[in-house]
Scaffold this motif. Structure first.
Motif, short mmCIF file in Angstrom:
data_model
loop_
_atom_site.label_atom_id
_atom_site.label_comp_id
_atom_site.label_asym_id
_atom_site.label_seq_id
_atom_site.Cartn_x
_atom_site.Cartn_y
_atom_site.Cartn_z
N THR B 184 -34.91 -33.02 -43.89
CA THR B 184 -33.72 -32.19 -44.11
C THR B 184 -33.09 -31.84 -42.77
O THR B 184 -33.68 -32.07 -41.71
N THR B 185 -31.89 -31.27 -42.86
CA THR B 185 -31.20 -30.86 -41.63
C THR B 185 -31.93 -29.73 -40.91
O THR B 185 -32.05 -29.78 -39.68
N PRO B 186 -32.42 -28.68 -41.62
CA PRO B 186 -33.16 -27.64 -40.89
C PRO B 186 -34.33 -28.20 -40.10
O PRO B 186 -34.65 -27.70 -39.01
N ALA B 187 -34.98 -29.25 -40.60
CA ALA B 187 -36.09 -29.84 -39.87
C ALA B 187 -35.61 -30.42 -38.54
O ALA B 187 -36.30 -30.32 -37.52
N PRO B 260 -33.99 -36.85 -35.26
CA PRO B 260 -33.43 -37.12 -36.59
C PRO B 260 -34.12 -38.29 -37.29
O PRO B 260 -34.20 -38.31 -38.51
N SER B 261 -34.63 -39.22 -36.50
CA SER B 261 -35.24 -40.39 -37.13
C SER B 261 -36.58 -40.03 -37.79
O SER B 261 -36.92 -40.58 -38.83
N ILE B 262 -37.35 -39.14 -37.17
CA ILE B 262 -38.66 -38.79 -37.74
C ILE B 262 -38.55 -37.62 -38.71
O ILE B 262 -39.13 -37.64 -39.79
N ASN B 267 -30.01 -39.82 -44.81
CA ASN B 267 -28.57 -39.69 -44.60
C ASN B 267 -28.22 -38.69 -43.51
O ASN B 267 -27.12 -38.18 -43.45
N ASN B 268 -29.20 -38.43 -42.63
CA ASN B 268 -28.90 -37.62 -41.45
C ASN B 268 -28.31 -38.55 -40.41
O ASN B 268 -29.01 -39.29 -39.74
N GLY B 272 -26.87 -40.90 -32.32
CA GLY B 272 -27.93 -41.71 -31.75
C GLY B 272 -28.51 -42.68 -32.76
O GLY B 272 -28.78 -43.84 -32.46
N ARG B 273 -28.66 -42.20 -33.99
CA ARG B 273 -29.22 -43.06 -35.03
C ARG B 273 -28.24 -44.14 -35.44
O ARG B 273 -28.62 -45.28 -35.69
N VAL B 274 -26.94 -43.76 -35.52
CA VAL B 274 -25.92 -44.74 -35.89
C VAL B 274 -25.90 -45.87 -34.86
O VAL B 274 -25.86 -47.06 -35.19
#
Lengths: 281, 316
Positions: B184-187, B260-262, B267-268, B272-274
């Motif tokens: 999730t986003t909070p993570a 964000p990757s881990i 859909n985050n 950097g991921r993009v």
């Protein structure tokens, strides 16, 4: 500042420290869990450590990472120290602005950008001059580039506080500028060199993004292996590996810190002693 | 010098230092300046020029997967073919603009929380006794030395469904169902704050430590309540630390990939991921190069601010 911190402040401080350490402590606890499932405590066991030591993929990657890190941090300490001397000792030279920028920018540049641009350089170089082939070599080149910044920043502040009169005295006594530097200033900045070498070692050992981008087929560093295992899911052997790394790094930092502090105290004491014996005729 | 000076002034032939020594005196400093300057120029700065060049290239199906923008034509004319399609594509396909804005927002709020948590921590350390200060600094720096990747992974052990956090909250009766924090986003926020907190605390401590306590006493003598003295004296004087710390968190956080990757969900879409996907999954290098260049243009401002404060602090 010398005013007592209020209890509220101290509580926030210790909560923050707990926040920084709790995940690592939990990870270490999990690493001794016999069960492969994190949710179940299956009793104390060292089976994952045993499994780890018989995993050639991880051991090979660790050995490769270590060799890359030692080469890169040694190179970075040499280049970074030269850059620090240049910035502190030569107040004006052509390219000073450029050097300052290139030393500070990698500290904040997102790794993914550094990595992609460096990869594009390596590809273009390989196409035109046939060098370098992607793999351990390109990882080392890229690591030296970002580690140099950390060395320069560390050594720069140390050099600034170093007393130049000792060096001038040595030169008055007939030493050449290089000899005077090596005999007087080098021992003063030595702790900064050691600590920045160690910092580069951990930065290089830890780097995932830049390494993955500039590496070629066949060169998988430890973070690359860890990352792919973590993405796949349940990884009790990674818990064991992580615990080993945390314990090892913790021990090294504590020992290095204590040694450096003792050496520093020793140096200060000798300096004071020398000054006092000078004052008393 | 000493030898030359000690000669009698009437000496007929003036002492000439060997040519090498004279050369060293004038240009010797370049032996020190040139290696790091050249290395960083070739392996840090030049790569951006290559990225710029490739961002104007076409995607091709060969290795490497992009065309040359400079070609030599039949009659020895050099042809420069700039292809702006990659840039146009960035602004027509929503995903890039959205992911960039999303990364900015994520980085901004995590930096803000880092500042709100880190400031009191740095303040408390600055007010401790010297010996305690050394221990506390060591404690803050130590996680910085352990692996970044492994610390992000360690956080997973706390916040996952069967992790420690849920166990504690369930047993305290604060929640009745486990919190689904992973993916999730909070993570992601938690991950950034957890990883970058030391970067915030250290520069803040550096400025707060130098703060003269007598200024606060003076403010108190003149009738300022402590909160007023903090706003009028401490906060403005610690601004360099606030800015340096914030930039050290904000800039790398925008381009963060590992967190964000881990910890983030599929859909985050942080930039950097993009970029990573564009590179490894789509293998569209010209577009990836264009994304990097645009990203860099937006970073120039914050980096310049950081540089300005950092250099001033180092040289003072």
């Amino acid at each position: 500042m010398d005013q007592r911190a209020s209890p509220v402040l101290m509580t926030i401080l210790f909560a923050g420290i707990a926040f920084l350490y709790l995940p690592m402590l939990v990870l270490i606890a999990y690493s001794f869990n016999q069960s492969a499932l994190v949710s179940v405590w299956g009793g104390f066991s060292t089976v994952w450590y045993d499994r780890l030591l018989h995993n050639p993929q991880i051991l090979d990657a660790a050995w490769l990472s270590l060799r890359i890190a030692i080469t890169a941090s040694t190179g970075a300490v040499v280049l970074g120290t030269l850059a620090a001397i240049a910035l502190v000792r030569f107040r004006r030279f052509r390219g000073r602005f450029l050097l300052t920028g290139m030393v500070n920018a990698p500290l904040v540049m997102p790794e993914i950008i550094t990595g992609i641009t460096q990869l594009l350089l390596f590809i273009s170089m390989l196409n035109t001059i046939g060098w370098p082939h992607r793999g351990a070599l390109t990882i080392v080149i890229a690591h030296i580039a970002f580690c140099t910044s950390y060395v320069t920043i560390t050594v720069q502040s140390r050099l600034q506080s170093a007393d130049r009169s000792l060096e001038e005295a040595a030169m008055d006594l007939g030493a050449g500028p290089v000899g005077a530097f090596l005999d007087t200033t080098l021992p003063i900045i030595a702790p900064a060199l050691v600590s920045s070498w160690l910092l580069c070692l951990t930065l290089s050992l830890d780097d995932l993004v830049i390494s993955s981008l500039v590496s070629g087929p066949g060169a998988s560093t430890l973070p690359m292996v860890i990352y792919s295992k973590v993405k796949l899911g349940v990884t009790p052997d990674i818990n064991a590996l992580a615990s080993l790394i945390i314990a090892l790094v913790g021990a090294c930092v504590l020992i290095a810190g204590a040694t450096l502090r003792r050496a520093e105290r020793q140096r200060l004491r000798e300096q004071q002693f020398a000054e006092r014996s000078e004052a008393a005729p | 010098m000493t030898i030359a000076d000690s000669r009698p002034a009437s000496s007929p032939a003036p002492y000439r230092r060997p040519r090498f020594a004279r050369w060293m005196e004038r240009h010797g400093k370049w032996l020190i300046i040139a290696p790091p300057l050249a290395y960083l120029f070739v392996f840090f700065l030049i790569p951006f020029a290559f990225a710029l060049k490739i961002s104007f290239a076409d995607l091709t199906l060969r290795v490497p997967p992009f065309s040359d923008i400079l070609t030599v034509g039949a009659n020895d004319h050099i042809r420069l073919a700039l292809n702006f399609a990659n840039y146009k594509y960035l602004f027509t396909d929503d995903v890039y603009v959205l992911s960039y804005l999303y990364s900015l927002r994520t980085a901004f709020f995590s930096t803000l929380i880092c500042l709100l948590v880190g400031y009191p921590m740095a303040y408390a350390i600055a007010r401790s006794s010297k010996s305690l200060q050394n221990v506390l600094l060591m404690v803050i720096i130590l996680p910085f030395w352990t692996s970044f990747l492994l610390r992000v992974y360690a956080l997973e052990g706390i916040i996952q469904e069967h992790g420690v956090l849920n166990w504690v909250l369930l047993h305290l009766g604060l929640i009745h169902r486990p919190l689904m924090l992973m993916q999730t986003t909070p993570a992601v926020y938690l991950g950034i704050i957890y990883s970058y907190l030391p970067y915030m605390v250290l520069p803040l401590f550096a400025t707060l430590e130098k703060l003269d306590a007598s200024l606060l006493e003076a403010a108190a003598d003149l009738g300022s309540p402590p909160w007023r003295a903090f706003l009028d004296v401490t906060l403005p004087l610690s601004m360099p630390g606030v800015i340096a710390g914030s930039m050290l968190v904000f800039i790398p956080a925008i381009g963060e990939f590992v967190i964000p990757s881990i910890l983030g969900g599929p859909n985050n879409l942080m930039i950097g991921r993009v970029l990573w996907d564009e590179f490894f999954s789509n293998r569209d290098w010209p577009v990836a190069a264009a994304v990097s260049i645009v990203f860099l243009v937006f970073l120039v401002g914050p980096i310049a601010i950081y540089q300005h404060y950092n250099v001033k602090q180092l040289e003072s």
